[in-house]
Design an enzyme around this catalytic site. Sequence first.
Site, PDB file in Angstrom:
ATOM      1  N   HIS A   1      43.429  32.988  61.306  1.00 52.16           N
ATOM      2  CA  HIS A   1      44.653  32.751  60.535  1.00 52.16           C
ATOM      3  C   HIS A   1      44.559  33.279  59.106  1.00 52.16           C
ATOM      4  O   HIS A   1      45.515  33.851  58.592  1.00 52.16           O
ATOM      5  CB  HIS A   1      44.919  31.241  60.501  1.00 52.16           C
ATOM      6  CG  HIS A   1      46.182  30.848  59.815  1.00 52.16           C
ATOM      7  ND1 HIS A   1      47.427  31.095  60.350  1.00 52.16           N
ATOM      8  CD2 HIS A   1      46.409  30.222  58.626  1.00 52.16           C
ATOM      9  CE1 HIS A   1      48.368  30.639  59.538  1.00 52.16           C
ATOM     10  NE2 HIS A   1      47.777  30.114  58.479  1.00 52.16           N
TER      11      HIS A   1
ATOM     12  N   ASP B   1      44.308  33.254  66.071  1.00 51.67           N
ATOM     13  CA  ASP B   1      44.855  32.296  65.110  1.00 51.67           C
ATOM     14  C   ASP B   1      44.987  30.937  65.792  1.00 51.67           C
ATOM     15  O   ASP B   1      45.738  30.787  66.759  1.00 51.67           O
ATOM     16  CB  ASP B   1      46.222  32.790  64.619  1.00 51.67           C
ATOM     17  CG  ASP B   1      46.752  32.009  63.423  1.00 51.67           C
ATOM     18  OD1 ASP B   1      46.416  30.819  63.289  1.00 51.67           O
ATOM     19  OD2 ASP B   1      47.528  32.589  62.645  1.00 51.67           O
TER      20      ASP B   1
ATOM     21  N   SER C   1      51.258  32.470  56.302  1.00 52.65           N
ATOM     22  CA  SER C   1      51.405  31.152  56.912  1.00 52.65           C
ATOM     23  C   SER C   1      52.819  30.615  56.636  1.00 52.65           C
ATOM     24  O   SER C   1      53.801  31.285  56.965  1.00 52.65           O
ATOM     25  CB  SER C   1      50.310  30.222  56.385  1.00 52.65           C
ATOM     26  OG  SER C   1      50.209  29.055  57.156  1.00 52.65           O
TER      27      SER C   1
END
Length: 437
Positions: A369, A334, A242
């Site tokens: 994600h 995601d 991330s």
Amino acid sequence: MDRTQCCVQLSVQPSRALVDERFVILVEKAPPGFQLSVRALHQCEDGHSWEAFGHYISDATGTVNVSQDLSLGGTYSGVEAMGLLCSLRPVPGSKPGLRMRKKDVQAPMMVTISVYQGHQVEGFVDQVPLASVVVERWYVAPGVRRIPITDHGLTGTLFLPPGPGPFPAVLDLWGGGGQLVEYRAALLASHGFAALALDYLTAKVIRETGKMVEDQYFETAYKELQKHPQIVSSRIAMIGLSFGTTMTLKMAIYSKVVKLRCAVCISGSHVQPIEKSVEEILSSFNDRADKTRINEENQVIWRDLLLPIPTDPSLKADVGSLQCPLLLVVGEDDQNWPTKESAEDIQEMMERAGNSHLLTVLSYPDTGHLIEPPYSSHTRTSNFKPVGTNQKVTVLWGGQMAAHARAQEDAWKKMLAFLRENLYGGRKASAATQSNL
């Protein structure tokens, strides 16, 4: 019922293993054609309980092999050898928005596997199981050393594999929620890599000064690894997930100090204003908050904040100048970052620059994600408090359980192979364990 309860046997092998190892669950001596539920129960360190269960029918010999047999229902269906871990969910009545994360990596994750009569969907707590086994799932192999790092204003934890070394090393960065997250670094050390988990958004120096860290913070962490007597100073990588990918690319491309052997970017993007500080990069994301979407379940979707991918070269990392191998891990569902669009643009930029031979992309359909180590429970949505705010929101991370679980397993194996190839130069990593503990 009493006779069945006396006869049914349950085994789990191995009963003590690293979290990225598969196990085999075998139910024996049940009546042929017997309907049964196999359930996993885990209590987290925060006191919340998680469960998963599958519905099975014993064969003519009274046997169920969870690794080979179909689950007809429950929290997963089909042949899912590790479905009892990948589909773990909070037990009914839990508060919403929970996410399972290991805090104390020096203690195992304890999971109780039980067999119940019939195809049950609730009320397990009121029933007596036919058989139960407790298994241990570890992030640290025997001999892995955990060393807190606090020198030079750093907040981190170094994990060293067993033995004298020297070992190649990985600097491990998580995302925009901050905190010191150790479990991936601990598992990397269990596979022969020194690994430094680094808190860079909520570190002690930030709490004391009220100021975000600068690039020098990451460079200091890199130099700490370089000078360690049990680390090969020329064989250091970075892993980011991330927002950690933002910092990983920033260091890999622009730092005069950090010279990486390779980099791994999971669920991130190259979109960032170049030559800006950590605080300015975070602010640039917040400036696009008007692109936030809220779905009908009041879940926050942030993937549009970085879309469309800019064409202005000052608004994205110059991956065309990257000089080390790069592995991108992409979840195509995601909902938090535009990782698929970012990976496509990164590939185009590197092809134009002539360094696309350095790029490997692993892209997974129906994957969200939070791509974690293998057999971690799939978290499609959870509560989240971004750094710099005092407000928790419920974030949609994305992904479908079965596909996401397969992606986590495949990506982890290929990431370890990528690190071995680039950090050990083809030599076999001195993994702490080759099988169960």
